[in-house]
Design an enzyme around this catalytic site. Structure first.
Site, short mmCIF file in Angstrom:
data_model
loop_
_atom_site.label_atom_id
_atom_site.label_comp_id
_atom_site.label_asym_id
_atom_site.label_seq_id
_atom_site.Cartn_x
_atom_site.Cartn_y
_atom_site.Cartn_z
N VAL A 1 0.83 -1.20 0.00
CA VAL A 1 0.00 0.00 0.00
C VAL A 1 0.87 1.26 0.00
O VAL A 1 2.05 1.20 0.33
CB VAL A 1 -0.96 0.05 1.22
CG1 VAL A 1 -1.96 -1.11 1.16
CG2 VAL A 1 -0.18 0.02 2.54
N GLU A 2 0.25 2.38 -0.36
CA GLU A 2 0.95 3.67 -0.36
C GLU A 2 0.61 4.52 0.85
O GLU A 2 1.39 5.37 1.26
CB GLU A 2 0.60 4.46 -1.63
CG GLU A 2 1.03 3.80 -2.92
CD GLU A 2 0.56 4.57 -4.15
OE1 GLU A 2 -0.17 5.57 -3.97
OE2 GLU A 2 0.93 4.18 -5.26
#
Length: 380
Positions: free
Chosen positions: A97-98
Site C-alpha cells: 500500500v501507499e
C-alpha cells in the site's frame, strides 16, 4: 482474496436534500452509494475459511427520513469474507500500500496517554515513503486542536494529515451547498464550533447551552430559532435536557432541517482506565425523540474516505485502514475498498473478533501498531 466493486453517486444539493427532508416519501435522484464485495476463488494453500460476501447500500445524503438503513439504524449488509489472519509479515503489508490511515483513540493513544512504540512506528513508515493520515470520530477538537495534542505527545503530525468528525460535519455541509443564511444548532463541543466557523457557517448552541435549564410551568412553550437548517450532534460532556428539546424542535418543526451525527460510537476513551459512554448515546436520544435516523459523516460512512481519496489523489486499493473498532474503523475501510488491519490495543479484544456473532472480519489483526517493528525484524 476478495475483489471489490464500488460505484459512487454524487451527493445531492441542499435544495434536493431539503425537499426530501420536508417530504419523507420523496427520495432525491441518485441518492445512493453502492459498495459490493464479490467472492473470489481462494487458493487452498492459503488455508482461508470463507465467512462472508458483502454488499452495502448506503445513502450519500442526510436530508429526509428515508435513509437506506434497517430499523435499527445500521447499514444492511450481506457478507462472505475470509476469516481475519494474524499479521505475520509486516513488510509484505507495508509494501502493498501507499497510504496508512490510522484511527487515534485506542490506536495512537488512550485518553491522554501515548501507546508504546507509536513514534518509532510512524517514523519507520515515513522513512519508507508512506503517506500517513489520522482519522478520528472524536468531534470535541478541531483539526488545529488535534495538531496540538499530537505535538504534546511528541508526534510530528501536520494539520493537513488530520481528519476529525468535527471537520467532516463542516465539510459535508459545504459539499451540499448548505445556505450561509441558515444556522446550525450544535450539540457538541468546541471542535465542531471551530470547524463550522472556519467554513463560514453560522451556529448556535454548543457548550454554552450546557448550563441552560428548562423551568416546566403550566402552559410553558419553548421557543426555537426557525432559521436553523441543520442540527449537528456529536460527543458532548455538557449534554442536558435543554439541548435535547431544542434540537428536537428544530428537526421536527423546521422544514428541511438536517439531522447530522458526527459518529455513533457506543464508547470512547476519556481516560486510559475505562471505557466511557460515546457520542452514540447523545445521537440515540435524538433518534428516539424525532423518530428519525441521522446522516453520519464520521466512520464508517464513506464520506471521509471519499474526501481523503479526492484530496490526496489516492487509489483506495492502495490504502490500509488501521483501527481498533470493528463496526467503525474496519467497516470504514471495507466500505471504502481498502485493506484493513485491526489492532487489539483499544476497544476490540481477540475473543470479540473471533466470536461467532461477529460478522466483520479485517484482513489482518495484531496487538498494536508497534508490531510493525517486531514483525518486520522477525521476517528478515
Amino acid at each position: 482474496m476478495l475483489s471489490r466493486v464500488a460505484v459512487s453517486v454524487p451527493a445531492a444539493s441542499y435544495s434536493a436534500a431539503a425537499t426530501a427532508a420536508a417530504s419523507p416519501s420523496l427520495i432525491p435522484l441518485n441518492p445512493y452509494h453502492f459498495s459490493c464485495q464479490k467472492k473470489a476463488k481462494i487458493p487452498r494453500f492459503l488455508g482461508l475459511r470463507v465467512r462472508e460476501v458483502s454488499c452495502v447500500n448506503q445513502r450519500s445524503i442526510g436530508w429526509g427520513r428515508s435513509n437506506s438503513r434497517n430499523k435499527s439504524g445500521r447499514m444492511e449488509s450481506f457478507t462472505v469474507r475470509a476469516t481475519a489472519q494474524p499479521l505475520k509479515n509486516a513488510d509484505e503489508l507495508i509494501d502493498s500500500v501507499e497510504t496508512f490511515i490510522f484511527d487515534c483513540d485506542g490506536v495512537i493513544w488512550k485518553g491522554d496517554k501515548l501507546i508504546g512504540g507509536v513514534p518509532e512506528t510512524l517514523d519507520m513508515l515515513r522513512s519508507r515513503g508512506k503517506r500517513l493520515v489520522f482519522v478520528t470520530n472524536n468531534s470535541t477538537k478541531s483539526r488545529k486542536q488535534y495538531g496540538k495534542k499530537f505535538e504534546t505527545l511528541g508526534l510530528n503530525v501536520t494539520e493537513e494529515e488530520i481528519f476529525a468528525s468535527s471537520f467532516a460535519a463542516a465539510a459535508y455541509l459545504k459539499s451540499i451547498n448548505f445556505p450561509k443564511d441558515k444556522k446550525v444548532y450544535v450539540i457538541g463541543e468546541d471542535g465542531i464550533l471551530k470547524e463550522l466557523e472556519l467554513a463560514g457557517f453560522q451556529y448556535i448552541g454548543g457548550p454554552e447551552d450546557g448550563g441552560k435549564k428548562i423551568e416546566l410551568k403550566p402552559g410553558f412553550l419553548m421557543e426555537h430559532d426557525k432559521d436553523v437548517g441543520a442540527v449537528v450532534v456529536g460527543f458532548d460532556r455538557y449534554f442536558n435536557y435543554y439541548k435535547v428539546q431544542y434540537g428536537t424542535l428544530c428537526i421536527r418543526e423546521n422544514p428541511g432541517c438536517l439531522f447530522i451525527a458526527t459518529n455513533r460510537d457506543a464508547v470512547t476513551h476519556l481516560t486510559d482506565a475505562q471505557e466511557w459512554a460515546g457520542g452514540g448515546s447523545m445521537v440515540g436520544a435524538f433518534c428516539g425523540s424525532t423518530q428519525r435516523e441521522p446522516h453520519v459523516v464520521g466512520k464508517p460512512s464513506t464520506f471521509m474516505m471519499d474526501y481523503l481519496a479526492n484530496k490526496f489523489g489516492i487509489l483506495k486499493s492502495q490504502i490500509c485502514m488501521v483501527g481498533d473498532r470493528l463496526d467503525t474503523d474496519i467497516l470504514f475501510g471495507q466500505n471504502g475498498g481498502c485493506r484493513t488491519l485491526l489492532v487489539l490495543s483499544g476497544v476490540t479484544s481477540l475473543s470479540m473478533l473471533q466470536s461467532p456473532n461477529n460478522s466483520i472480519q479485517p484482513d489482518f489483526y495484531t496487538n498494536k501498531i508497534s508490531d510493525f517493528l517486531s514483525l518486520k525484524a522477525a521476517a528478515v
